[in-house]
Design a protein around this motif. Structure first.
Motif, PDB file in Angstrom:
ATOM      1  N   UNK A   1       0.856  -1.188   0.000  1.00  0.00           N
ATOM      2  CA  UNK A   1       0.000   0.000   0.000  1.00  0.00           C
ATOM      3  C   UNK A   1       0.887   1.231   0.000  1.00  0.00           C
ATOM      4  N   UNK A   2       0.335   2.335  -0.470  1.00  0.00           N
ATOM      5  CA  UNK A   2       1.024   3.620  -0.386  1.00  0.00           C
ATOM      6  C   UNK A   2      -0.005   4.736  -0.487  1.00  0.00           C
ATOM      7  N   UNK A   3       0.352   5.894   0.033  1.00  0.00           N
ATOM      8  CA  UNK A   3      -0.527   7.059  -0.005  1.00  0.00           C
ATOM      9  C   UNK A   3      -0.186   7.910  -1.212  1.00  0.00           C
ATOM     10  N   UNK A   4      -1.232   8.366  -1.909  1.00  0.00           N
ATOM     11  CA  UNK A   4      -1.024   9.238  -3.064  1.00  0.00           C
ATOM     12  C   UNK A   4      -2.282  10.049  -3.320  1.00  0.00           C
ATOM     13  N   UNK A   5      -2.106  11.361  -3.459  1.00  0.00           N
ATOM     14  CA  UNK A   5      -3.197  12.271  -3.811  1.00  0.00           C
ATOM     15  C   UNK A   5      -4.409  12.133  -2.886  1.00  0.00           C
ATOM     16  N   UNK A   6      -4.175  11.905  -1.597  1.00  0.00           N
ATOM     17  CA  UNK A   6      -5.270  11.811  -0.638  1.00  0.00           C
ATOM     18  C   UNK A   6      -5.951  10.458  -0.580  1.00  0.00           C
ATOM     19  N   UNK A   7      -5.386   9.461  -1.235  1.00  0.00           N
ATOM     20  CA  UNK A   7      -5.956   8.114  -1.229  1.00  0.00           C
ATOM     21  C   UNK A   7      -4.913   7.116  -0.738  1.00  0.00           C
ATOM     22  N   UNK A   8      -5.392   5.996  -0.245  1.00  0.00           N
ATOM     23  CA  UNK A   8      -4.537   4.869   0.080  1.00  0.00           C
ATOM     24  C   UNK A   8      -4.663   3.905  -1.100  1.00  0.00           C
ATOM     25  N   UNK A   9      -3.584   3.731  -1.814  1.00  0.00           N
ATOM     26  CA  UNK A   9      -3.598   2.836  -2.971  1.00  0.00           C
ATOM     27  C   UNK A   9      -3.213   1.438  -2.495  1.00  0.00           C
ATOM     28  N   UNK A  10      -4.144   0.511  -2.658  1.00  0.00           N
ATOM     29  CA  UNK A  10      -3.921  -0.879  -2.259  1.00  0.00           C
ATOM     30  C   UNK A  10      -3.581  -1.675  -3.514  1.00  0.00           C
ATOM     31  N   UNK A  11      -2.405  -2.278  -3.520  1.00  0.00           N
ATOM     32  CA  UNK A  11      -1.947  -3.044  -4.680  1.00  0.00           C
ATOM     33  C   UNK A  11      -2.148  -4.528  -4.379  1.00  0.00           C
ATOM     34  N   UNK A  12      -3.005  -5.155  -5.171  1.00  0.00           N
ATOM     35  CA  UNK A  12      -3.307  -6.578  -5.057  1.00  0.00           C
ATOM     36  C   UNK A  12      -2.630  -7.311  -6.211  1.00  0.00           C
ATOM     37  N   UNK A  13      -2.693  -8.635  -6.198  1.00  0.00           N
ATOM     38  CA  UNK A  13      -2.156  -9.407  -7.329  1.00  0.00           C
ATOM     39  C   UNK A  13      -2.870  -9.036  -8.625  1.00  0.00           C
ATOM     40  N   UNK A  14      -4.173  -8.743  -8.577  1.00  0.00           N
ATOM     41  CA  UNK A  14      -4.935  -8.436  -9.783  1.00  0.00           C
ATOM     42  C   UNK A  14      -4.745  -7.009 -10.273  1.00  0.00           C
ATOM     43  N   UNK A  15      -4.240  -6.127  -9.413  1.00  0.00           N
ATOM     44  CA  UNK A  15      -4.113  -4.716  -9.767  1.00  0.00           C
ATOM     45  C   UNK A  15      -4.285  -3.850  -8.533  1.00  0.00           C
ATOM     46  N   UNK A  16      -4.573  -2.577  -8.738  1.00  0.00           N
ATOM     47  CA  UNK A  16      -4.664  -1.630  -7.627  1.00  0.00           C
ATOM     48  C   UNK A  16      -6.040  -0.988  -7.558  1.00  0.00           C
ATOM     49  N   UNK A  17      -6.436  -0.609  -6.347  1.00  0.00           N
ATOM     50  CA  UNK A  17      -7.656   0.166  -6.133  1.00  0.00           C
ATOM     51  C   UNK A  17      -7.332   1.321  -5.198  1.00  0.00           C
ATOM     52  N   UNK A  18      -8.059   2.417  -5.366  1.00  0.00           N
ATOM     53  CA  UNK A  18      -7.893   3.592  -4.511  1.00  0.00           C
ATOM     54  C   UNK A  18      -8.933   3.533  -3.402  1.00  0.00           C
ATOM     55  N   UNK A  19      -8.470   3.592  -2.171  1.00  0.00           N
ATOM     56  CA  UNK A  19      -9.336   3.547  -0.995  1.00  0.00           C
ATOM     57  C   UNK A  19      -9.127   4.829  -0.195  1.00  0.00           C
ATOM     58  N   UNK A  20     -10.030   5.129   0.743  1.00  0.00           N
ATOM     59  CA  UNK A  20      -9.835   6.332   1.557  1.00  0.00           C
ATOM     60  C   UNK A  20      -8.523   6.272   2.338  1.00  0.00           C
ATOM     61  N   UNK A  21      -7.914   7.415   2.510  1.00  0.00           N
ATOM     62  CA  UNK A  21      -6.629   7.517   3.198  1.00  0.00           C
ATOM     63  C   UNK A  21      -6.694   6.932   4.613  1.00  0.00           C
ATOM     64  N   UNK A  22      -7.855   7.016   5.256  1.00  0.00           N
ATOM     65  CA  UNK A  22      -8.020   6.518   6.622  1.00  0.00           C
ATOM     66  C   UNK A  22      -7.837   5.011   6.745  1.00  0.00           C
ATOM     67  N   UNK A  23      -7.899   4.286   5.639  1.00  0.00           N
ATOM     68  CA  UNK A  23      -7.778   2.824   5.698  1.00  0.00           C
ATOM     69  C   UNK A  23      -6.324   2.356   5.775  1.00  0.00           C
TER      70      UNK A  23
ATOM     71  N   UNK B   1      -4.423 -12.571   2.312  1.00  0.00           N
ATOM     72  CA  UNK B   1      -5.615 -12.517   1.469  1.00  0.00           C
ATOM     73  C   UNK B   1      -6.584 -11.544   2.132  1.00  0.00           C
ATOM     74  N   UNK B   2      -6.973 -10.494   1.402  1.00  0.00           N
ATOM     75  CA  UNK B   2      -7.757  -9.404   1.987  1.00  0.00           C
ATOM     76  C   UNK B   2      -9.017  -9.171   1.173  1.00  0.00           C
ATOM     77  N   UNK B   3     -10.086  -8.844   1.865  1.00  0.00           N
ATOM     78  CA  UNK B   3     -11.322  -8.418   1.231  1.00  0.00           C
ATOM     79  C   UNK B   3     -11.627  -6.987   1.634  1.00  0.00           C
ATOM     80  N   UNK B   4     -11.885  -6.123   0.653  1.00  0.00           N
ATOM     81  CA  UNK B   4     -12.270  -4.722   0.899  1.00  0.00           C
ATOM     82  C   UNK B   4     -13.631  -4.530   0.257  1.00  0.00           C
TER      83      UNK B   4
END
Length: 103
Positions: free
Chosen positions: A51-73, A84-87
């Motif tokens: 994971x990493x923070x960018x532009x006010x989002x928490x970017x979660x990188x999974x095996x399938x790709x990345x999704x942008x989640x709220x920074x608070x996560x 193995x994570x479910x969001x």
């Protein structure tokens, strides 16, 4: 290339040329370059690689790709890296969990 989910394509609006001089040009990241955000009732589920923070989002990188989640996560996701994570997005909130086999 990123494809917008059905019904979420960008809307085009006519420009009022009389007010063109007053429009501020903002730098933005084209949507095809930004990681997608989860839609209501959508779940991202796979091994969380980093994971990493960018532009006010928490970017979660999974095996399938990345999704942008709220920074608070970020704090909760950091503890789940390598697992193995479910969001899930439900009623505008994000629910994060470790997926346990057989549970």
């Amino acid at each position: 290339m990123f494809q917008h989910p059905a019904g979420t394509e960008p809307r085009r609006q006519p420009i009022d040329k009389a007010s063109m001089d007053s429009i501020d040009v903002l730098k933005y990241k084209p949507s095809h370059e930004a990681p997608p955000r989860l839609q209501e009732l959508e779940e991202a589920r796979d091994q969380l690689l980093r994971i990493f923070l960018k532009d006010g989002f928490c970017i979660a990188v999974f095996r399938f790709g990345a999704v942008a989640l709220p920074e608070e996560t970020e704090g909760q996701l950091r503890e789940l890296i390598g697992k193995e994570v479910g969001c899930l997005r439900l009623d505008g909130r994000y629910y994060l969990r470790e997926v346990v086999a057989g549970a």
